[in-house]
Design an enzyme around this catalytic site. Sequence first.
Site, PDB file in Angstrom:
ATOM      1  N   HIS A 184       0.825  -1.207   0.000  1.00 40.59           N
ATOM      2  CA  HIS A 184       0.000   0.000   0.000  1.00 40.59           C
ATOM      3  C   HIS A 184       0.859   1.258   0.000  1.00 40.59           C
ATOM      4  O   HIS A 184       0.539   2.246  -0.659  1.00 40.59           O
ATOM      5  CB  HIS A 184      -0.902   0.012   1.248  1.00 40.59           C
ATOM      6  CG  HIS A 184      -2.173  -0.746   1.062  1.00 40.59           C
ATOM      7  ND1 HIS A 184      -2.788  -1.435   2.083  1.00 40.59           N
ATOM      8  CD2 HIS A 184      -2.951  -0.937  -0.022  1.00 40.59           C
ATOM      9  CE1 HIS A 184      -3.886  -2.000   1.636  1.00 40.59           C
ATOM     10  NE2 HIS A 184      -4.005  -1.718   0.375  1.00 40.59           N
ATOM     11  N   GLU A 411       3.292 -13.985 -18.394  1.00 44.40           N
ATOM     12  CA  GLU A 411       3.608 -13.902 -16.969  1.00 44.40           C
ATOM     13  C   GLU A 411       4.364 -15.129 -16.483  1.00 44.40           C
ATOM     14  O   GLU A 411       4.832 -15.159 -15.348  1.00 44.40           O
ATOM     15  CB  GLU A 411       2.322 -13.784 -16.152  1.00 44.40           C
ATOM     16  CG  GLU A 411       1.456 -12.599 -16.513  1.00 44.40           C
ATOM     17  CD  GLU A 411       0.091 -12.690 -15.888  1.00 44.40           C
ATOM     18  OE1 GLU A 411      -0.147 -12.006 -14.889  1.00 44.40           O
ATOM     19  OE2 GLU A 411      -0.747 -13.461 -16.400  1.00 44.40           O
ATOM     20  N   ARG A 445       6.643 -12.711  -4.439  1.00 44.44           N
ATOM     21  CA  ARG A 445       6.649 -11.265  -4.644  1.00 44.44           C
ATOM     22  C   ARG A 445       6.236 -10.486  -3.402  1.00 44.44           C
ATOM     23  O   ARG A 445       6.376  -9.265  -3.351  1.00 44.44           O
ATOM     24  CB  ARG A 445       5.741 -10.897  -5.824  1.00 44.44           C
ATOM     25  CG  ARG A 445       4.318 -11.362  -5.677  1.00 44.44           C
ATOM     26  CD  ARG A 445       3.513 -11.142  -6.936  1.00 44.44           C
ATOM     27  NE  ARG A 445       3.127  -9.747  -7.107  1.00 44.44           N
ATOM     28  CZ  ARG A 445       2.293  -9.325  -8.065  1.00 44.44           C
ATOM     29  NH1 ARG A 445       1.807 -10.187  -8.938  1.00 44.44           N
ATOM     30  NH2 ARG A 445       1.971  -8.066  -8.147  1.00 44.44           N
ATOM     31  N   CYS A 482       2.837  -4.113 -18.904  1.00 43.01           N
ATOM     32  CA  CYS A 482       1.864  -3.457 -18.028  1.00 43.01           C
ATOM     33  C   CYS A 482       2.233  -3.617 -16.560  1.00 43.01           C
ATOM     34  O   CYS A 482       1.428  -3.340 -15.687  1.00 43.01           O
ATOM     35  CB  CYS A 482       0.459  -4.002 -18.271  1.00 43.01           C
ATOM     36  SG  CYS A 482       0.301  -5.778 -18.015  1.00 43.01           S
TER      37      CYS A 482
END
Length: 552
Positions: A184, A411, A445, A482
Amino acid sequence: MSDPIRGIGVGTGSAAGPVARMAPAAPLPAPRAVADPAGEAAAVRAALRAVVTDLDERAARASGTGSEVLAAQAMMAADPVLADRAAALAEQGTDGAHALADAFDGFRAALVTAGGYFAERAADLDDLRDRAVARLLGLPAPGLPDPGHPYVLVADDLAPADTALLDPGRVLALVTLRGGPTSHTAILAKALGVPAVVGCAGAAELEDGRRVLVHGADGVIELDPSPAAVERAADRERRRRDLSAGFRGPGRTADGHPVALLVNLGAPHELTGAADADAEGVGLFRTEFLFLDRAEAPGRAEQAAAYRKVFAAFAGRRVVVRTLDAGADKPLPFATTADEENPALGVRGLRTAARDPQLLETQLAAIAEAAEDSTAHVWVMAPMVSVPREAAEFAARVRAHGLPSAGAMIEVPAAALRTDRLAESCDFFSIGTNDLAQYAFAADRTLGSLAELLDPWQPALLALVSTAARAAAERGRPIGVCGEAAADPALALVLVGLGVTSLSAAPASLPEVRAALATHTLAECRELAELALLADDAVTSRGTVRSRMTER
Protein backbone atom coordinates in the site's frame (compact mmCIF):
# COMPACT_ATOMS: atom_id res chain seq x y z
CA MET A 1 28.69 12.60 4.60
CA SER A 2 28.03 8.98 5.64
CA ASP A 3 27.67 6.13 3.20
CA PRO A 4 24.19 6.02 1.65
CA ILE A 5 21.67 3.32 2.52
CA ARG A 6 19.52 1.49 -0.01
CA GLY A 7 16.09 -0.03 -0.38
CA ILE A 8 13.48 -0.46 -3.09
CA GLY A 9 12.87 2.79 -4.94
CA VAL A 10 9.25 3.71 -5.59
CA GLY A 11 8.43 6.21 -8.31
CA THR A 12 10.76 9.00 -9.35
CA GLY A 13 12.04 12.27 -8.00
CA SER A 14 14.12 13.29 -5.00
CA ALA A 15 13.45 15.18 -1.78
CA ALA A 16 15.51 16.29 1.19
CA GLY A 17 14.50 17.06 4.76
CA PRO A 18 14.76 16.10 8.42
CA VAL A 19 13.63 12.68 9.58
CA ALA A 20 10.47 12.30 11.66
CA ARG A 21 9.83 8.76 12.82
CA MET A 22 6.43 7.17 13.25
CA ALA A 23 5.89 6.47 16.94
CA PRO A 24 5.62 2.74 17.69
CA ALA A 25 2.37 1.32 18.99
CA ALA A 26 1.97 1.13 22.75
CA PRO A 27 3.04 -2.29 24.10
CA LEU A 28 0.43 -4.64 25.48
CA PRO A 29 0.08 -4.32 29.27
CA ALA A 30 0.61 -7.34 31.46
CA PRO A 31 -2.38 -9.71 31.58
CA ARG A 32 -4.87 -8.93 34.35
CA ALA A 33 -7.73 -10.68 36.06
CA VAL A 34 -11.21 -9.95 34.72
CA ALA A 35 -13.94 -9.34 37.29
CA ASP A 36 -16.77 -8.79 34.78
CA PRO A 37 -16.32 -10.99 31.67
CA ALA A 38 -19.57 -9.79 30.08
CA GLY A 39 -18.57 -6.16 30.53
CA GLU A 40 -15.10 -6.91 29.16
CA ALA A 41 -16.65 -8.49 26.07
CA ALA A 42 -18.88 -5.44 25.58
CA ALA A 43 -15.84 -3.15 25.86
CA VAL A 44 -14.03 -5.22 23.20
CA ARG A 45 -16.94 -4.85 20.79
CA ALA A 46 -17.18 -1.12 21.51
CA ALA A 47 -13.46 -0.65 20.77
CA LEU A 48 -13.83 -2.39 17.41
CA ARG A 49 -16.90 -0.28 16.55
CA ALA A 50 -14.95 2.88 17.39
CA VAL A 51 -12.12 1.84 15.07
CA VAL A 52 -14.60 1.18 12.27
CA THR A 53 -16.23 4.58 12.78
CA ASP A 54 -12.86 6.33 12.74
CA LEU A 55 -11.79 4.59 9.53
CA ASP A 56 -15.13 5.33 7.84
CA GLU A 57 -14.73 9.01 8.73
CA ARG A 58 -11.20 9.01 7.34
CA ALA A 59 -12.43 7.35 4.14
CA ALA A 60 -15.04 10.07 3.74
CA ARG A 61 -12.34 12.76 4.00
CA ALA A 62 -9.99 11.02 1.58
CA SER A 63 -10.47 10.47 -2.14
CA GLY A 64 -9.49 8.05 -4.87
CA THR A 65 -7.16 5.23 -3.88
CA GLY A 66 -6.89 6.50 -0.31
CA SER A 67 -10.62 6.39 0.24
CA GLU A 68 -10.87 2.88 -1.18
CA VAL A 69 -8.03 1.58 0.99
CA LEU A 70 -9.54 3.05 4.15
CA ALA A 71 -12.95 1.62 3.33
CA ALA A 72 -11.35 -1.80 2.92
CA GLN A 73 -9.67 -1.38 6.31
CA ALA A 74 -12.99 -0.52 7.91
CA MET A 75 -14.55 -3.66 6.41
CA MET A 76 -11.77 -5.79 7.92
CA ALA A 77 -12.29 -4.25 11.36
CA ALA A 78 -16.06 -4.70 11.04
CA ASP A 79 -15.82 -8.45 10.36
CA PRO A 80 -18.33 -10.02 12.78
CA VAL A 81 -16.24 -13.20 13.04
CA LEU A 82 -13.36 -11.15 14.39
CA ALA A 83 -15.58 -9.40 16.94
CA ASP A 84 -17.18 -12.66 18.01
CA ARG A 85 -13.79 -14.31 18.49
CA ALA A 86 -12.41 -11.43 20.58
CA ALA A 87 -15.61 -11.19 22.65
CA ALA A 88 -15.62 -14.96 23.26
CA LEU A 89 -12.07 -14.78 24.60
CA ALA A 90 -13.10 -11.96 26.94
CA GLU A 91 -16.11 -13.90 28.16
CA GLN A 92 -13.77 -16.78 28.97
CA GLY A 93 -11.74 -14.49 31.26
CA THR A 94 -9.08 -13.00 28.97
CA ASP A 95 -8.64 -9.28 29.52
CA GLY A 96 -9.85 -7.09 26.64
CA ALA A 97 -6.45 -6.00 25.34
CA HIS A 98 -5.17 -9.56 25.07
CA ALA A 99 -8.49 -10.82 23.72
CA LEU A 100 -8.24 -8.31 20.87
CA ALA A 101 -4.56 -9.09 20.26
CA ASP A 102 -5.16 -12.85 20.21
CA ALA A 103 -8.13 -12.54 17.84
CA PHE A 104 -6.25 -10.30 15.40
CA ASP A 105 -3.14 -12.47 15.57
CA GLY A 106 -5.21 -15.52 14.67
CA PHE A 107 -6.56 -13.77 11.60
CA ARG A 108 -3.06 -12.57 10.77
CA ALA A 109 -1.66 -16.11 10.80
CA ALA A 110 -4.38 -17.18 8.38
CA LEU A 111 -3.47 -14.38 5.96
CA VAL A 112 0.23 -15.21 6.07
CA THR A 113 -0.57 -18.85 5.37
CA ALA A 114 -2.72 -17.86 2.39
CA GLY A 115 0.24 -16.03 0.85
CA GLY A 116 0.16 -13.57 -2.04
CA TYR A 117 -2.01 -10.51 -1.68
CA PHE A 118 -3.38 -11.73 1.65
CA ALA A 119 0.10 -12.05 3.15
CA GLU A 120 0.74 -8.44 2.17
CA ARG A 121 -2.37 -7.41 4.10
CA ALA A 122 -1.08 -8.96 7.35
CA ALA A 123 0.51 -5.62 8.23
CA ASP A 124 -2.90 -3.99 7.87
CA LEU A 125 -4.25 -6.29 10.58
CA ASP A 126 -1.37 -5.31 12.84
CA ASP A 127 -2.43 -1.69 12.53
CA LEU A 128 -6.08 -2.50 13.21
CA ARG A 129 -5.06 -4.50 16.28
CA ASP A 130 -2.99 -1.61 17.64
CA ARG A 131 -5.83 0.86 17.04
CA ALA A 132 -8.40 -1.35 18.73
CA VAL A 133 -6.17 -1.98 21.76
CA ALA A 134 -5.43 1.75 22.06
CA ARG A 135 -9.17 2.50 21.98
CA LEU A 136 -9.87 -0.07 24.65
CA LEU A 137 -7.12 1.27 26.93
CA GLY A 138 -7.92 4.93 26.31
CA LEU A 139 -4.52 5.59 24.71
CA PRO A 140 -3.77 7.72 21.62
CA ALA A 141 -4.10 5.73 18.41
CA PRO A 142 -0.97 5.22 16.28
CA GLY A 143 -0.59 8.04 13.80
CA LEU A 144 1.64 10.35 11.82
CA PRO A 145 4.14 12.58 13.63
CA ASP A 146 3.62 16.34 13.66
CA PRO A 147 6.98 18.06 14.23
CA GLY A 148 5.64 21.40 12.99
CA HIS A 149 7.61 21.47 9.73
CA PRO A 150 7.90 19.43 6.50
CA TYR A 151 9.72 16.13 7.04
CA VAL A 152 10.83 12.78 5.65
CA LEU A 153 8.60 10.18 7.25
CA VAL A 154 10.43 7.07 8.48
CA ALA A 155 8.55 4.04 9.79
CA ASP A 156 8.82 0.31 10.24
CA ASP A 157 5.88 0.15 7.84
CA LEU A 158 2.96 2.42 7.09
CA ALA A 159 -0.64 1.47 7.65
CA PRO A 160 -3.19 2.37 4.98
CA ALA A 161 -5.10 4.47 7.52
CA ASP A 162 -2.10 6.79 7.76
CA THR A 163 -0.73 6.62 4.22
CA ALA A 164 -4.09 7.42 2.66
CA LEU A 165 -4.22 10.81 4.38
CA LEU A 166 -0.63 11.91 3.84
CA ASP A 167 -0.24 15.55 2.95
CA PRO A 168 2.47 15.86 0.25
CA GLY A 169 2.96 19.45 1.36
CA ARG A 170 4.25 18.22 4.73
CA VAL A 171 5.56 14.72 4.01
CA LEU A 172 8.46 15.24 1.61
CA ALA A 173 9.36 11.57 1.18
CA LEU A 174 8.69 8.13 2.69
CA VAL A 175 11.17 5.57 3.99
CA THR A 176 10.04 2.23 5.45
CA LEU A 177 11.92 -0.69 6.91
CA ARG A 178 9.46 -3.19 5.48
CA GLY A 179 7.22 -3.30 2.42
CA GLY A 180 7.68 -4.07 -1.23
CA PRO A 181 6.89 -2.62 -4.66
CA THR A 182 3.25 -3.74 -4.47
CA SER A 183 2.56 -2.67 -0.88
CA HIS A 184 0.00 0.00 0.00
CA THR A 185 2.83 2.39 0.80
CA ALA A 186 4.32 1.98 -2.66
CA ILE A 187 0.98 2.29 -4.46
CA LEU A 188 -0.14 5.39 -2.61
CA ALA A 189 3.29 7.03 -2.77
CA LYS A 190 3.12 6.79 -6.56
CA ALA A 191 -0.40 8.19 -6.59
CA LEU A 192 0.72 11.15 -4.44
CA GLY A 193 3.91 11.73 -6.40
CA VAL A 194 6.01 11.44 -3.22
CA PRO A 195 9.50 9.86 -3.50
CA ALA A 196 9.66 6.69 -1.44
CA VAL A 197 12.09 3.94 -0.51
CA VAL A 198 10.59 0.78 0.97
CA GLY A 199 12.15 -2.45 2.23
CA CYS A 200 15.08 -0.40 3.58
CA ALA A 201 16.86 -2.23 6.40
CA GLY A 202 18.98 0.83 7.18
CA ALA A 203 15.86 2.82 8.06
CA ALA A 204 16.06 1.35 11.58
CA GLU A 205 19.10 3.55 12.26
CA LEU A 206 17.59 6.86 11.13
CA GLU A 207 16.91 9.07 14.13
CA ASP A 208 14.55 12.02 14.43
CA GLY A 209 15.91 15.27 13.05
CA ARG A 210 18.67 13.77 10.93
CA ARG A 211 18.73 15.25 7.43
CA VAL A 212 18.46 12.83 4.52
CA LEU A 213 18.14 13.07 0.75
CA VAL A 214 15.75 10.45 -0.66
CA HIS A 215 16.00 9.36 -4.29
CA GLY A 216 12.80 7.54 -5.25
CA ALA A 217 14.02 6.26 -8.61
CA ASP A 218 17.21 4.63 -7.34
CA GLY A 219 16.13 3.57 -3.86
CA VAL A 220 19.10 5.47 -2.42
CA ILE A 221 19.06 7.58 0.76
CA GLU A 222 21.95 9.99 1.28
CA LEU A 223 22.70 10.68 4.94
CA ASP A 224 23.67 14.17 6.09
CA PRO A 225 23.79 15.49 2.51
CA SER A 226 25.79 18.63 1.81
CA PRO A 227 23.94 21.79 0.75
CA ALA A 228 25.50 21.35 -2.69
CA ALA A 229 24.10 17.80 -2.99
CA VAL A 230 20.64 18.99 -1.98
CA GLU A 231 20.79 21.84 -4.48
CA ARG A 232 21.89 19.49 -7.27
CA ALA A 233 18.99 17.18 -6.48
CA ALA A 234 16.56 20.11 -6.40
CA ASP A 235 17.88 21.34 -9.73
CA ARG A 236 17.45 17.88 -11.26
CA GLU A 237 13.94 17.76 -9.85
CA ARG A 238 13.05 21.10 -11.44
CA ARG A 239 14.47 20.05 -14.79
CA ARG A 240 12.66 16.71 -14.56
CA ARG A 241 9.32 18.38 -13.97
CA ASP A 242 9.88 21.00 -16.68
CA LEU A 243 10.88 18.33 -19.19
CA SER A 244 7.86 16.17 -18.39
CA ALA A 245 5.52 19.11 -18.91
CA GLY A 246 7.02 19.87 -22.32
CA PHE A 247 5.69 16.85 -24.22
CA ARG A 248 2.16 15.71 -24.97
CA GLY A 249 0.34 13.40 -27.33
CA PRO A 250 1.17 9.89 -28.58
CA GLY A 251 4.37 8.33 -27.35
CA ARG A 252 7.27 8.48 -29.80
CA THR A 253 11.03 8.28 -29.67
CA ALA A 254 13.10 11.28 -30.78
CA ASP A 255 13.28 9.84 -34.30
CA GLY A 256 9.55 9.16 -34.53
CA HIS A 257 9.30 5.48 -33.60
CA PRO A 258 5.79 5.01 -32.12
CA VAL A 259 5.36 3.59 -28.61
CA ALA A 260 1.76 3.56 -27.40
CA LEU A 261 1.40 5.04 -23.91
CA LEU A 262 -1.56 3.57 -22.05
CA VAL A 263 -3.01 3.60 -18.54
CA ASN A 264 -3.77 0.81 -16.10
CA LEU A 265 -7.32 0.70 -14.71
CA GLY A 266 -8.53 -1.45 -11.85
CA ALA A 267 -11.43 0.16 -10.01
CA PRO A 268 -14.44 2.39 -10.82
CA HIS A 269 -13.09 5.40 -8.91
CA GLU A 270 -10.01 5.42 -11.17
CA LEU A 271 -12.02 5.81 -14.38
CA THR A 272 -12.33 9.60 -14.53
CA GLY A 273 -8.65 10.24 -13.88
CA ALA A 274 -7.58 7.53 -16.30
CA ALA A 275 -9.88 8.79 -19.06
CA ASP A 276 -8.64 12.36 -18.61
CA ALA A 277 -4.99 11.33 -18.80
CA ASP A 278 -2.97 12.09 -21.91
CA ALA A 279 -2.98 8.44 -22.97
CA GLU A 280 -3.85 6.43 -26.05
CA GLY A 281 -6.13 4.08 -24.16
CA VAL A 282 -6.10 1.39 -21.48
CA GLY A 283 -3.32 -1.17 -21.59
CA LEU A 284 -4.62 -3.19 -18.65
CA PHE A 285 -8.25 -3.14 -17.55
CA ARG A 286 -8.37 -5.36 -14.46
CA THR A 287 -11.88 -6.76 -14.10
CA GLU A 288 -11.46 -8.36 -10.66
CA PHE A 289 -13.22 -5.49 -8.85
CA LEU A 290 -16.52 -6.89 -10.11
CA PHE A 291 -15.87 -10.32 -8.61
CA LEU A 292 -14.19 -9.66 -5.26
CA ASP A 293 -15.94 -9.75 -1.88
CA ARG A 294 -19.00 -11.64 -3.06
CA ALA A 295 -20.29 -15.20 -2.79
CA GLU A 296 -21.45 -15.51 -6.41
CA ALA A 297 -20.07 -14.26 -9.70
CA PRO A 298 -21.74 -11.17 -11.20
CA GLY A 299 -24.18 -11.86 -14.01
CA ARG A 300 -23.85 -10.84 -17.63
CA ALA A 301 -25.99 -7.71 -17.31
CA GLU A 302 -24.06 -6.36 -14.31
CA GLN A 303 -20.74 -6.97 -16.00
CA ALA A 304 -21.85 -5.47 -19.31
CA ALA A 305 -22.99 -2.29 -17.56
CA ALA A 306 -19.58 -1.87 -15.89
CA TYR A 307 -17.64 -2.54 -19.10
CA ARG A 308 -19.86 -0.18 -21.07
CA LYS A 309 -18.88 2.73 -18.81
CA VAL A 310 -15.19 2.08 -19.44
CA PHE A 311 -15.63 1.72 -23.20
CA ALA A 312 -17.65 4.95 -23.33
CA ALA A 313 -14.97 6.84 -21.40
CA PHE A 314 -12.36 5.66 -23.89
CA ALA A 315 -14.38 6.05 -27.07
CA GLY A 316 -12.14 5.83 -30.11
CA ARG A 317 -9.22 4.53 -28.05
CA ARG A 318 -7.82 1.10 -27.25
CA VAL A 319 -9.10 -0.79 -24.19
CA VAL A 320 -7.30 -4.02 -23.34
CA VAL A 321 -9.55 -6.08 -21.07
CA ARG A 322 -7.96 -8.79 -18.96
CA THR A 323 -10.40 -11.55 -18.16
CA LEU A 324 -10.82 -12.62 -14.54
CA ASP A 325 -7.48 -13.25 -12.83
CA ALA A 326 -8.69 -15.24 -9.83
CA GLY A 327 -6.58 -17.49 -7.64
CA ALA A 328 -3.30 -17.02 -5.75
CA ASP A 329 -3.63 -13.52 -4.27
CA LYS A 330 -7.29 -13.20 -5.32
CA PRO A 331 -9.12 -16.38 -4.22
CA LEU A 332 -12.84 -16.42 -4.94
CA PRO A 333 -15.28 -18.96 -3.46
CA PHE A 334 -17.03 -19.50 -6.80
CA ALA A 335 -13.84 -19.82 -8.87
CA THR A 336 -11.08 -21.32 -6.73
CA THR A 337 -10.63 -23.80 -3.92
CA ALA A 338 -9.38 -22.90 -0.47
CA ASP A 339 -7.31 -26.05 0.10
CA GLU A 340 -4.51 -25.54 -2.42
CA GLU A 341 -1.15 -25.92 -0.66
CA ASN A 342 0.57 -23.44 -2.97
CA PRO A 343 -2.04 -21.21 -4.64
CA ALA A 344 0.55 -19.12 -6.50
CA LEU A 345 1.39 -22.28 -8.45
CA GLY A 346 -2.15 -23.62 -8.55
CA VAL A 347 -5.42 -23.00 -10.34
CA ARG A 348 -5.32 -19.29 -11.12
CA GLY A 349 -5.96 -16.96 -14.04
CA LEU A 350 -7.10 -18.74 -17.19
CA ARG A 351 -6.82 -22.09 -15.44
CA THR A 352 -10.04 -21.36 -13.54
CA ALA A 353 -11.91 -21.56 -16.86
CA ALA A 354 -11.14 -25.27 -17.03
CA ARG A 355 -12.92 -25.76 -13.71
CA ASP A 356 -15.92 -23.54 -14.59
CA PRO A 357 -16.09 -22.73 -18.31
CA GLN A 358 -19.31 -20.76 -17.85
CA LEU A 359 -17.50 -18.16 -15.74
CA LEU A 360 -15.37 -17.15 -18.73
CA GLU A 361 -18.25 -17.54 -21.19
CA THR A 362 -20.41 -15.12 -19.23
CA GLN A 363 -17.60 -12.59 -19.01
CA LEU A 364 -16.83 -12.76 -22.73
CA ALA A 365 -20.52 -12.41 -23.56
CA ALA A 366 -20.73 -9.33 -21.32
CA ILE A 367 -17.64 -7.77 -22.91
CA ALA A 368 -19.03 -8.41 -26.38
CA GLU A 369 -22.40 -6.93 -25.43
CA ALA A 370 -20.77 -3.78 -24.04
CA ALA A 371 -18.55 -3.45 -27.11
CA GLU A 372 -21.42 -3.69 -29.62
CA ASP A 373 -22.42 -0.03 -29.54
CA SER A 374 -19.00 1.35 -28.58
CA THR A 375 -16.33 2.99 -30.70
CA ALA A 376 -13.60 1.83 -28.32
CA HIS A 377 -11.14 -0.64 -29.79
CA VAL A 378 -11.71 -3.58 -27.45
CA TRP A 379 -8.93 -6.13 -27.11
CA VAL A 380 -9.35 -9.12 -24.76
CA MET A 381 -6.50 -11.04 -23.14
CA ALA A 382 -6.17 -13.99 -20.79
CA PRO A 383 -4.01 -14.05 -17.64
CA MET A 384 -1.59 -16.86 -16.80
CA VAL A 385 -1.32 -18.48 -20.21
CA SER A 386 1.34 -21.19 -20.09
CA VAL A 387 1.19 -23.27 -23.29
CA PRO A 388 0.08 -22.72 -26.91
CA ARG A 389 -3.00 -24.91 -26.51
CA GLU A 390 -4.40 -22.61 -23.81
CA ALA A 391 -3.82 -19.57 -26.00
CA ALA A 392 -5.50 -21.18 -28.99
CA GLU A 393 -8.55 -22.29 -27.00
CA PHE A 394 -8.94 -18.86 -25.42
CA ALA A 395 -8.60 -17.04 -28.76
CA ALA A 396 -11.24 -19.29 -30.30
CA ARG A 397 -13.66 -18.52 -27.48
CA VAL A 398 -13.03 -14.78 -27.77
CA ARG A 399 -13.69 -14.79 -31.52
CA ALA A 400 -16.77 -16.95 -31.09
CA HIS A 401 -18.29 -13.98 -29.23
CA GLY A 402 -17.55 -11.65 -32.14
CA LEU A 403 -14.60 -9.96 -30.45
CA PRO A 404 -11.85 -9.44 -33.05
CA SER A 405 -8.66 -9.16 -30.94
CA ALA A 406 -7.53 -11.95 -28.62
CA GLY A 407 -4.27 -11.88 -26.69
CA ALA A 408 -2.33 -13.44 -23.86
CA MET A 409 -0.48 -12.23 -20.80
CA ILE A 410 3.19 -13.24 -20.70
CA GLU A 411 3.61 -13.90 -16.97
CA VAL A 412 5.10 -17.40 -17.01
CA PRO A 413 8.59 -18.12 -18.35
CA ALA A 414 7.15 -20.95 -20.47
CA ALA A 415 4.96 -18.43 -22.29
CA ALA A 416 7.88 -16.05 -22.84
CA LEU A 417 9.97 -18.86 -24.31
CA ARG A 418 7.16 -20.00 -26.65
CA THR A 419 5.74 -16.65 -27.70
CA ASP A 420 6.36 -17.65 -31.32
CA ARG A 421 3.92 -20.55 -30.96
CA LEU A 422 1.41 -18.48 -29.00
CA ALA A 423 1.47 -15.95 -31.84
CA GLU A 424 -0.10 -18.54 -34.13
CA SER A 425 -3.43 -17.89 -32.39
CA CYS A 426 -2.94 -14.60 -30.50
CA ASP A 427 -3.24 -11.11 -32.00
CA PHE A 428 -1.21 -9.36 -29.27
CA PHE A 429 0.66 -9.86 -26.00
CA SER A 430 1.12 -8.05 -22.71
CA ILE A 431 3.99 -8.78 -20.33
CA GLY A 432 3.27 -8.69 -16.59
CA THR A 433 6.73 -8.11 -15.16
CA ASN A 434 5.74 -8.63 -11.51
CA ASP A 435 4.53 -12.20 -11.94
CA LEU A 436 7.12 -13.00 -14.61
CA ALA A 437 9.86 -12.07 -12.14
CA GLN A 438 8.22 -14.08 -9.37
CA TYR A 439 8.13 -17.23 -11.45
CA ALA A 440 11.49 -16.70 -13.14
CA PHE A 441 13.34 -16.31 -9.84
CA ALA A 442 11.19 -18.63 -7.69
CA ALA A 443 10.74 -15.67 -5.32
CA ASP A 444 7.48 -14.81 -3.57
CA ARG A 445 6.65 -11.27 -4.64
CA THR A 446 5.34 -10.47 -1.14
CA LEU A 447 8.66 -11.14 0.61
CA GLY A 448 10.63 -7.96 1.18
CA SER A 449 13.74 -10.05 1.87
CA LEU A 450 13.69 -11.20 -1.78
CA ALA A 451 13.08 -7.76 -3.26
CA GLU A 452 16.45 -7.77 -5.04
CA LEU A 453 15.41 -10.80 -7.09
CA LEU A 454 12.09 -9.18 -7.98
CA ASP A 455 13.68 -5.96 -9.23
CA PRO A 456 12.44 -5.39 -12.81
CA TRP A 457 16.00 -4.39 -13.78
CA GLN A 458 17.18 -7.98 -13.31
CA PRO A 459 19.01 -8.93 -16.55
CA ALA A 460 17.49 -12.42 -16.60
CA LEU A 461 14.00 -10.94 -16.50
CA LEU A 462 14.92 -8.52 -19.29
CA ALA A 463 16.24 -11.47 -21.31
CA LEU A 464 12.81 -13.11 -21.09
CA VAL A 465 11.19 -9.84 -22.20
CA SER A 466 13.63 -9.69 -25.11
CA THR A 467 12.85 -13.26 -26.16
CA ALA A 468 9.11 -12.64 -26.14
CA ALA A 469 9.37 -9.26 -27.88
CA ARG A 470 11.59 -10.62 -30.62
CA ALA A 471 9.21 -13.51 -31.33
CA ALA A 472 6.22 -11.16 -31.37
CA ALA A 473 7.97 -8.79 -33.80
CA GLU A 474 8.85 -11.61 -36.16
CA ARG A 475 5.15 -12.42 -36.45
CA GLY A 476 3.93 -8.85 -36.57
CA ARG A 477 2.25 -8.96 -33.17
CA PRO A 478 2.25 -5.92 -30.82
CA ILE A 479 3.59 -6.60 -27.35
CA GLY A 480 3.28 -4.33 -24.33
CA VAL A 481 4.44 -4.17 -20.73
CA CYS A 482 1.86 -3.46 -18.03
CA GLY A 483 3.88 -4.19 -14.90
CA GLU A 484 5.73 -1.80 -12.60
CA ALA A 485 8.58 -1.67 -15.09
CA ALA A 486 6.56 0.45 -17.52
CA ALA A 487 6.39 3.34 -15.03
CA ASP A 488 10.18 3.79 -14.78
CA PRO A 489 11.32 6.26 -17.48
CA ALA A 490 14.82 4.78 -17.74
CA LEU A 491 13.56 1.21 -17.81
CA ALA A 492 10.92 2.22 -20.34
CA LEU A 493 13.73 3.12 -22.75
CA VAL A 494 15.30 -0.29 -22.18
CA LEU A 495 11.99 -2.05 -22.82
CA VAL A 496 11.49 -0.17 -26.07
CA GLY A 497 15.03 -1.10 -27.04
CA LEU A 498 14.13 -4.74 -26.42
CA GLY A 499 11.20 -4.48 -28.83
CA VAL A 500 8.24 -3.59 -26.62
CA THR A 501 5.63 -1.62 -28.59
CA SER A 502 3.46 -0.21 -25.79
CA LEU A 503 3.78 0.76 -22.13
CA SER A 504 0.92 0.82 -19.65
CA ALA A 505 1.23 2.47 -16.23
CA ALA A 506 -0.52 4.71 -13.73
CA PRO A 507 -1.56 8.05 -15.28
CA ALA A 508 0.85 9.99 -13.06
CA SER A 509 3.80 8.06 -14.51
CA LEU A 510 3.15 8.76 -18.19
CA PRO A 511 4.51 12.34 -18.53
CA GLU A 512 8.03 11.31 -17.52
CA VAL A 513 7.95 8.19 -19.66
CA ARG A 514 6.74 10.25 -22.65
CA ALA A 515 9.53 12.80 -22.11
CA ALA A 516 12.19 10.09 -21.84
CA LEU A 517 11.06 8.56 -25.13
CA ALA A 518 10.89 11.94 -26.87
CA THR A 519 14.50 12.71 -25.98
CA HIS A 520 16.04 9.38 -27.09
CA THR A 521 16.20 7.73 -30.48
CA LEU A 522 15.29 4.09 -31.08
CA ALA A 523 18.99 3.35 -31.67
CA GLU A 524 19.83 4.84 -28.27
CA CYS A 525 17.09 2.74 -26.65
CA ARG A 526 18.61 -0.37 -28.22
CA GLU A 527 22.05 0.59 -26.94
CA LEU A 528 20.68 1.03 -23.41
CA ALA A 529 18.88 -2.31 -23.66
CA GLU A 530 22.13 -4.04 -24.60
CA LEU A 531 23.90 -2.48 -21.61
CA ALA A 532 21.12 -3.65 -19.28
CA LEU A 533 21.25 -7.20 -20.62
CA LEU A 534 25.03 -7.45 -20.21
CA ALA A 535 24.98 -6.48 -16.53
CA ASP A 536 25.41 -9.08 -13.80
CA ASP A 537 22.64 -7.86 -11.51
CA ALA A 538 19.82 -5.35 -11.20
CA VAL A 539 21.87 -2.70 -9.40
CA THR A 540 24.55 -2.75 -12.07
CA SER A 541 21.96 -2.81 -14.85
CA ARG A 542 20.13 0.23 -13.50
CA GLY A 543 23.29 2.13 -12.66
CA THR A 544 24.94 1.53 -16.03
CA VAL A 545 21.87 2.65 -17.97
CA ARG A 546 21.33 5.76 -15.87
CA SER A 547 24.99 6.71 -16.14
CA ARG A 548 24.88 6.42 -19.92
CA MET A 549 21.72 8.55 -20.01
CA THR A 550 23.36 11.34 -18.00
CA GLU A 551 26.37 11.33 -20.33
CA ARG A 552 24.23 12.51 -23.23
